[in-house]
Design a protein around this motif. Structure first.
Motif, PDB file in Angstrom:
ATOM      1  N   ARG A 175     -16.613   0.337  -3.252  1.00 45.30           N
ATOM      2  CA  ARG A 175     -16.893  -0.972  -2.774  1.00 45.30           C
ATOM      3  C   ARG A 175     -17.526  -1.667  -3.925  1.00 45.30           C
ATOM      4  O   ARG A 175     -17.075  -2.953  -4.036  1.00 45.30           O
ATOM      5  CB  ARG A 175     -18.048  -0.949  -1.714  1.00 45.30           C
ATOM      6  N   GLU A 178     -14.316  -3.210  -5.695  1.00 45.78           N
ATOM      7  CA  GLU A 178     -13.677  -4.081  -5.125  1.00 45.78           C
ATOM      8  C   GLU A 178     -14.234  -5.326  -5.125  1.00 45.78           C
ATOM      9  O   GLU A 178     -13.734  -6.471  -5.372  1.00 45.78           O
ATOM     10  CB  GLU A 178     -13.397  -3.694  -3.536  1.00 45.78           C
ATOM     11  N   THR A 184      -8.623  -3.497  -4.709  1.00 46.00           N
ATOM     12  CA  THR A 184      -9.231  -2.355  -4.245  1.00 46.00           C
ATOM     13  C   THR A 184      -9.167  -1.159  -5.440  1.00 46.00           C
ATOM     14  O   THR A 184      -8.501  -1.531  -6.646  1.00 46.00           O
ATOM     15  CB  THR A 184      -8.199  -1.720  -3.133  1.00 46.00           C
ATOM     16  N   THR A 185      -9.670  -0.123  -5.327  1.00 52.84           N
ATOM     17  CA  THR A 185      -9.557   0.842  -6.435  1.00 52.84           C
ATOM     18  C   THR A 185      -8.168   1.432  -6.673  1.00 52.84           C
ATOM     19  O   THR A 185      -7.712   1.595  -7.874  1.00 52.84           O
ATOM     20  CB  THR A 185     -10.619   2.029  -6.043  1.00 52.84           C
ATOM     21  N   PRO A 232      -8.131   1.963   2.890  1.00 54.68           N
ATOM     22  CA  PRO A 232      -9.201   1.080   2.409  1.00 54.68           C
ATOM     23  C   PRO A 232     -10.207   1.713   1.394  1.00 54.68           C
ATOM     24  O   PRO A 232     -10.011   2.834   1.159  1.00 54.68           O
ATOM     25  CB  PRO A 232     -10.031   0.977   3.714  1.00 54.68           C
ATOM     26  N   VAL A 233     -10.665   1.050   0.866  1.00 57.37           N
ATOM     27  CA  VAL A 233     -11.551   1.437  -0.256  1.00 57.37           C
ATOM     28  C   VAL A 233     -12.527   2.511   0.128  1.00 57.37           C
ATOM     29  O   VAL A 233     -12.797   3.368  -0.688  1.00 57.37           O
ATOM     30  CB  VAL A 233     -12.683   0.223  -1.034  1.00 57.37           C
TER      31      VAL A 233
END
Length: 356
Positions: A175, A178, A184-185, A232-233
């Motif tokens: 997070r 981001e 995102t990573t 998602p992250v």
């Protein structure tokens, strides 16, 4: 490299690394391996690239050179590289409070927790309770995850000893990545690590690659993965997918002195010892750098105490040994019997260093 053909394995190896071939073959015998691959680079060149076994418990598809494997917690080492690149670029300040990048985290102590504490697992925000009360679906829901974390309270006791919950590192560090760069990573890693090295390593798996992914016995089915085109992250800690050669090449780029991913000074920063940490969820003690687990008697990174990388409960591991110019990776879909220093990995690492 020369062919290393011989059931149940395939691949290539350079002269002088026969003991690694023998050790890998034994993983499918006495150690009961399902499927896996091992790769080694020395001074930036591949000297071992072996694979064998099956992609899944049904034993219908053989493992091949392009088989991708979920490396689970070994993803944390890949995330550490991303963070250290951002530090080099001036996008992250390790001494800044985490709440500078993730303001909502201030409620659980983020205003006093520096970013470096997240990396060294000494932030006092453990995911142990968080993990136990969350369903699988909730762990893939970023708003739910973020709310759970920001509602946690900083534990002074955990901060004093260091702490790591089973899933918290990926949530917290991912997070911050981001929020600091607006990517995102997964996206940052693809553009700044995988692409420059041209390696088959990913944080998240694209739907086009599902057909070549191995399956863990009871861990993650193809149906589970099908919804993870770019996760998602929140899922990044367990979201790394790699071939052994790809993962070894990444760590080899940190060990060969080339500076392709990080400058020598930043590598030294990343492997600087930050002190002992208790992995609360597993009850294990270990020592960490900034995002990496460190070598020594407690880690299966060979005899060099300054080697660094990350491994997983499933057995997959990657590490760099700059003093010997080594990048090493072992990836597997077989369930591990121990939480650390898996016997399959240890046998391969011991065999490697006996060849030097």
């Amino acid at each position: 490299m020369q062919s290393a053909l011989g059931s149940p394995i395939d691949g290539l190896k350079s002269a002088g690394f026969e003991r690694v071939v023998d050790a890998f073959r034994r993983t499918f015998g006495a150690r009961g391996e399902l499927g896996g691959a091992v790769a080694v680079t020395v001074d930036g060149s591949a000297v071992v690239d072996l694979w064998g076994g099956w992609r899944g418990p049904d034993r219908q598809r053989a493992w091949d050179r392009q088989t991708l494997t979920n490396v689970r917690s070994a993803t944390q080492g890949l995330m550490a590289i991303c963070v250290l690149q951002l530090v080099e670029n001036g996008d992250l300040d390790l001494e800044a409070p985490a709440a500078r990048y993730w303001p909502e985290l201030a409620g659980c102590g983020g205003s006093i927790i520096p970013v470096c504490w997240l990396l060294s697992r000494c932030c006092g925000v453990s995911g142990t309770t968080l993990d136990s009360r969350m369903t699988s679906d909730a762990r893939l829901d970023l708003p739910i995850l973020e709310r759970r974390f920001v509602e946690q309270k900083l534990s002074g006791e955990l901060a004093a000893i260091g702490s790591r919950g089973g899933m918290s590192y990926g949530y917290l560090v991912g997070r911050v990545i981001e929020r600091s760069i607006g990517q995102t990573t997964s996206q940052f890693f693809a553009a700044n690590v995988a692409a420059p090295l041209n390696v088959d390593v990913h944080i998240g798996v694209d739907s086009r690659d599902l057909s070549r992914c191995s399956a863990f016995g009871g861990f993650m089915s193809a149906d589970d993965r099908s919804s993870m085109k770019m996760p998602p992250v929140s899922t990044v800690e367990l979201g790394g997918y790699a071939t052994a050669l790809g993962l070894a090449t990444v760590y080899g780029a940190l060990a060969d002195g080339s500076g392709r991913l990080l400058t020598p000074d930043t590598i030294e920063l990343g492997r600087a010892r930050q002190g002992q940490c208790v992995e609360v969820a597993a009850g294990l003690h270990g020592e960490f750098g900034l995002g990496f687990a460190l070598g020594g008697e407690q880690r299966g990174f060979g005899p060099n105490p300054r080697a660094f990388g990350y491994g997983s409960h499933g057995g997959s591991v990657g590490f760099a040994d700059p003093e010997h110019g080594i990048g090493f990776a072992y990836v597997t879909n077989g369930a591990g019997s121990v939480l650390r220093d898996d016997p399959r990995t240890m046998a391969l690492v011991d065999a490697l260093y006996s060849c030097l």
